[in-house]
Enzyme design. Structure first.
Site, PDB file in Angstrom:
ATOM      1  N   ASN A  15       0.791  -1.232   0.000  1.00 34.08           N
ATOM      2  CA  ASN A  15       0.000   0.000   0.000  1.00 34.08           C
ATOM      3  C   ASN A  15       0.828   1.289   0.000  1.00 34.08           C
ATOM      4  OD1 ASN A  15       0.831  -0.562   2.591  1.00 34.08           O
ATOM      5  ND2 ASN A  15      -1.098   0.028   3.547  1.00 34.08           N
ATOM      6  N   GLU A  22       4.643  -4.867  11.903  1.00 34.18           N
ATOM      7  CA  GLU A  22       3.577  -3.881  11.673  1.00 34.18           C
ATOM      8  C   GLU A  22       2.486  -4.605  10.903  1.00 34.18           C
ATOM      9  OE1 GLU A  22       3.376  -1.069  12.944  1.00 34.18           O
ATOM     10  OE2 GLU A  22       5.420  -0.502  13.454  1.00 34.18           O
ATOM     11  N   CYS A  41      -3.522   0.203   6.833  1.00 34.58           N
ATOM     12  CA  CYS A  41      -3.604  -0.730   7.960  1.00 34.58           C
ATOM     13  C   CYS A  41      -4.286  -0.130   9.178  1.00 34.58           C
ATOM     14  CB  CYS A  41      -2.203  -1.163   8.346  1.00 34.58           C
ATOM     15  SG  CYS A  41      -1.100   0.234   8.576  1.00 34.58           S
ATOM     16  N   GLU A  68       7.591   1.782  14.826  1.00 36.28           N
ATOM     17  CA  GLU A  68       8.343   2.474  13.788  1.00 36.28           C
ATOM     18  C   GLU A  68       8.278   3.967  14.076  1.00 36.28           C
ATOM     19  OE1 GLU A  68       6.743   0.627  10.017  1.00 36.28           O
ATOM     20  OE2 GLU A  68       8.768  -0.209  10.043  1.00 36.28           O
TER      21      GLU A  68
HETATM   22  P1  NDP Z   1       1.054  -9.873   3.236  1.00 34.25           P
HETATM   23  O1  NDP Z   1       1.118 -10.285   4.653  1.00 34.25           O
HETATM   24  O2  NDP Z   1       0.397 -10.755   2.260  1.00 34.25           O
HETATM   25  O3  NDP Z   1       2.541  -9.643   2.689  1.00 34.25           O
HETATM   26  C1  NDP Z   1       3.450  -8.753   3.313  1.00 34.25           C
HETATM   27  C2  NDP Z   1       4.843  -8.997   2.774  1.00 34.25           C
HETATM   28  O4  NDP Z   1       5.345 -10.241   3.278  1.00 34.25           O
HETATM   29  C3  NDP Z   1       4.890  -9.116   1.264  1.00 34.25           C
HETATM   30  O5  NDP Z   1       6.085  -8.534   0.793  1.00 34.25           O
HETATM   31  C4  NDP Z   1       4.895 -10.620   1.064  1.00 34.25           C
HETATM   32  O6  NDP Z   1       5.395 -11.002  -0.174  1.00 34.25           O
HETATM   33  C5  NDP Z   1       5.774 -11.057   2.207  1.00 34.25           C
HETATM   34  N1  NDP Z   1       5.623 -12.445   2.617  1.00 34.25           N
HETATM   35  C6  NDP Z   1       4.568 -13.270   2.443  1.00 34.25           C
HETATM   36  N2  NDP Z   1       4.811 -14.471   3.007  1.00 34.25           N
HETATM   37  C7  NDP Z   1       6.037 -14.403   3.568  1.00 34.25           C
HETATM   38  C8  NDP Z   1       6.858 -15.325   4.310  1.00 34.25           C
HETATM   39  N3  NDP Z   1       6.448 -16.558   4.604  1.00 34.25           N
HETATM   40  N4  NDP Z   1       8.073 -14.906   4.730  1.00 34.25           N
HETATM   41  C9  NDP Z   1       8.501 -13.655   4.462  1.00 34.25           C
HETATM   42  N5  NDP Z   1       7.778 -12.742   3.761  1.00 34.25           N
HETATM   43  C10 NDP Z   1       6.562 -13.115   3.322  1.00 34.25           C
HETATM   44  O7  NDP Z   1       0.416  -8.429   3.265  1.00 34.25           O
HETATM   45  P2  NDP Z   1      -0.057  -7.528   2.041  1.00 34.25           P
HETATM   46  O8  NDP Z   1       1.104  -7.200   1.171  1.00 34.25           O
HETATM   47  O9  NDP Z   1      -1.253  -8.161   1.441  1.00 34.25           O
HETATM   48  O10 NDP Z   1      -0.456  -6.180   2.792  1.00 34.25           O
HETATM   49  C11 NDP Z   1      -1.650  -6.018   3.443  1.00 34.25           C
HETATM   50  C12 NDP Z   1      -1.503  -6.255   4.926  1.00 34.25           C
HETATM   51  O11 NDP Z   1      -0.473  -5.435   5.460  1.00 34.25           O
HETATM   52  C13 NDP Z   1      -2.752  -5.888   5.699  1.00 34.25           C
HETATM   53  O12 NDP Z   1      -3.057  -6.843   6.660  1.00 34.25           O
HETATM   54  C14 NDP Z   1      -2.378  -4.591   6.371  1.00 34.25           C
HETATM   55  O13 NDP Z   1      -3.112  -4.306   7.500  1.00 34.25           O
HETATM   56  C15 NDP Z   1      -0.946  -4.774   6.630  1.00 34.25           C
HETATM   57  N6  NDP Z   1      -0.296  -3.473   6.757  1.00 34.25           N
HETATM   58  C16 NDP Z   1       0.139  -3.097   7.998  1.00 34.25           C
HETATM   59  C17 NDP Z   1       0.696  -1.860   8.179  1.00 34.25           C
HETATM   60  C18 NDP Z   1       1.216  -1.440   9.518  1.00 34.25           C
HETATM   61  O14 NDP Z   1       2.062  -0.585   9.563  1.00 34.25           O
HETATM   62  N7  NDP Z   1       0.766  -1.993  10.620  1.00 34.25           N
HETATM   63  C19 NDP Z   1       0.808  -0.898   7.075  1.00 34.25           C
HETATM   64  C20 NDP Z   1       0.348  -1.417   5.817  1.00 34.25           C
HETATM   65  C21 NDP Z   1      -0.204  -2.677   5.687  1.00 34.25           C
HETATM   66  P3  NDP Z   1       4.420 -11.047  -1.468  1.00 34.25           P
HETATM   67  O15 NDP Z   1       3.194 -10.291  -1.156  1.00 34.25           O
HETATM   68  O16 NDP Z   1       5.210 -10.405  -2.505  1.00 34.25           O
HETATM   69  O17 NDP Z   1       4.102 -12.474  -1.686  1.00 34.25           O
END
Ligand code: NDP
Length: 485
Positions: free
Chosen positions: A154, A251, A285, A459
């Site tokens: 995002n 996060e 998020c 953060e």
């Molecule tokens: P995901 O949890 O699907 O993915 C997050 C990242 O982790 C991506 O780069 C993903 O790779 C990677 N990833 C996935 N599986 C693994 C693994 N087993 N080991 C290491 N890395 C892995 O989240 P989204 O990208 O769909 O983002 C949305 C989510 O993020 C929502 O739940 C949102 O609330 C949260 N979020 C939280 C924030 C905060 O600051 N608290 C801010 C913004 C979002 P890939 O997707 O490329 O497969």
């Protein structure tokens, strides 16, 4: 997008763009049209090895500099980012689909804020002196080593700097893996850091999906992992990091409550609810997606909200007058639509929106459900799209108890003209990032992060320093050593 803005290879490692076409191909799709705008490749083991090797080398060189020297590089990078804000914003829009009317103001700019803030702090990071009679202890604030940052889709530019800037300020190196949905922006951050004087390898960007993230998290030379992502991914990454006893920052997601009392300024309350649900098409998020409205003002609130939402300008995100863009991907749109269908099936009242917008882009109308009850799926699960759930409440104690009845704890907000109540209520809400008569502000000066399932660590702010450094304590004896035998 101008061609000099588009990164010209998949990875940025050891100070330069790097391609390895043997990696799985990843198409980069412009969410507003569905067009493929770039094709990149996931990191192969060779790319990961080079990122780790160059990261370790650069970290040793970087940590040997004074904090002030490190800070100068970060602040120079911040200046370059601000100078190129428009190009970087266009890239962010192409990567995410967020409208340029947002990205011009919150993405490269907040990334630059982080570089500037932590660049400024870098020279002030010290240990302490503890006098113990004639003996004394001193502490040294040391970097952790090689850190891994893993981003959600995002806010790709912002996330890469919210992690990278404090890591680098403390003397660490970072390997950043963007979400495979939005791989482009972090490459520009890496490029700019080198231009600003960071040693080659200090901030590497490698692409790929979860498997690449997992390979980085499990790498024995990695000292810390900072993830922005969903709770299920957070669980996996935290567990994998625990295996190597690594430091973590998590996060994660949320289902945050926004409490609107009947004495609230009506326009501010509606404005806060809009910012907390529809900015970035709801892909934030910390969004306040459970909007608890005191029963007496509910219908007036809904009417004003519907009026304001009718003014949203939906369209080509590169048109600066547009203020509402598409979802990041067809998949995310399907997920959000699934929740809208659940809301309808569970008997929530659809006040507005609820449908896709015809065309090739991944658009969904801003959607509001009223008469939502606590047990409905749309009130319990994170949707991560433009879907607001409005719930009624009668009194303060009830609202607080219901607001806290969630496994998440990222954010919470309250709108009231009674400031004593505002503080009282916020004091009882179990969340990390809270707002009184505002919503979703995230200045770099303030700690950001969640409690409960929404994560660990913080953060931004001085708090982030503690998550990217560790203290060595040194006992110094001034007299003779007395041993028992
Ligand atoms: P995901 O949890 O699907 O993915 C997050 C990242 O982790 C991506 O780069 C993903 O790779 C990677 N990833 C996935 N599986 C693994 C693994 N087993 N080991 C290491 N890395 C892995 O989240 P989204 O990208 O769909 O983002 C949305 C989510 O993020 C929502 O739940 C949102 O609330 C949260 N979020 C939280 C924030 C905060 O600051 N608290 C801010 C913004 C979002 P890939 O997707 O490329 O497969």
């Amino acid at each position: 997008m101008t061609y000099d803005t588009q990164p010209n290879a998949s990875h940025f490692v050891d100070g330069a763009y790097l391609e390895d076409a043997a990696g799985d191909p990843i198409d980069v799709v412009y969410p507003a049209t569905g067009a493929v705008i770039a094709r990149i490749h996931a990191a192969t083991p060779a790319v990961i090895a080079k990122a780790v090797e160059s990261g370790l080398r650069a970290q040793a060189e970087w940590a040997a500099l004074s904090g002030r020297e490190r800070g100068r590089v970060l602040t120079r990078a911040a200046r370059i980012m601000r100078d190129r804000n428009r190009d970087l914003s266009v890239l962010e829009t192409r990567d995410t689909g967020k409208p340029l009317s947002e990205t011009l103001y919150v993405d490269a700019t907040s990334a630059a804020d982080a570089l500037e803030y932590f660049g400024g702090l870098a020279g002030s990071l010290t240990g302490e002196h503890v006098q113990l009679g004639q003996d004394w202890v001193y502490t040294i604030r040391e970097p952790l080593g090689l850190c891994v940052g893993i981003g959600a889709w995002n806010y790709p530019t912002q996330i890469s700097c919210w992690k990278g800037a404090p890591a680098l300020a403390c003397g660490n190196a970072m390997i950043f893996k963007p979400s495979e949905e939005t791989p482009l922006c972090a490459l520009k951050v890496a490029e700019i850091l080198v231009e600003a004087g960071a040693p080659a390898g200090l901030y590497n960007v490698v692409q790929g999906a979860g498997a690449v993230g997992a390979a980085l998290v499990g790498h024995p030379d990695v000292a810390k992992v900072s993830l922005t992502g969903s709770v299920p991914t957070g669980r996996k990454v935290y567990a994998a990091a625990a295996d190597g006893m690594k430091h973590v920052t998590m996060e994660l997601g949320g289902k945050s409550p926004l409490l609107i009392f009947d004495d609230a300024d009506p326009d501010d309350a509606v404005g806060g609810a809009i910012l907390g649900n529809f900015y970035s098409s709801g892909q934030v998020c910390s969004n306040g997606t459970r909007v608890f409205v005191q029963r007496g003002i509910k219908e007036a609130f809904l009417a004003r909200l519907a009026e304001r939402l009718a003014q949203a300008k939906i369209g080509d995100p590169l048109d600066e007058s547009v203020n509402f863009g598409p979802m990041v991907s067809a998949r995310q749109r399907e997920i959000v639509l699934g929740y809208i269908e659940k809301g309808k099936a569970e008997g929530a009242r659809l006040v507005c929106g609820g449908s896709v917008i015809d065309g090739d882009g991944f658009y969904i109308q801003p959607t509001v459900f009223a008469d939502v009850t606590d047990d409905m799926v749309i009130a319990r699960e994170e949707i991560f799209g433009p879907v607001m759930a409005v719930l009624d409440f009668d009194d303060e104690a009830e609202a607080i108890a219901r607001a806290n009845n969630t496994p998440f704890g990222l954010s919470a907000g309250v709108f009231t003209r009674d400031l004593a109540r505002g503080h009282r209520v916020i004091g009882q809400l179990r969340a990390g990032s809270c707002f009184i008569n505002s919503y979703n502000d995230a200045p770099v000066e303030a700690p950001f992060g969640g409690v409960k399932m929404s994560g660990v660590g913080r953060e931004n702010s001085k708090a982030a320093i503690h998550h990217y450094s560790q203290l060595k304590s040194v006992y110094v004896r001034m007299g003779r050593v007395e041993a028992p035998f």
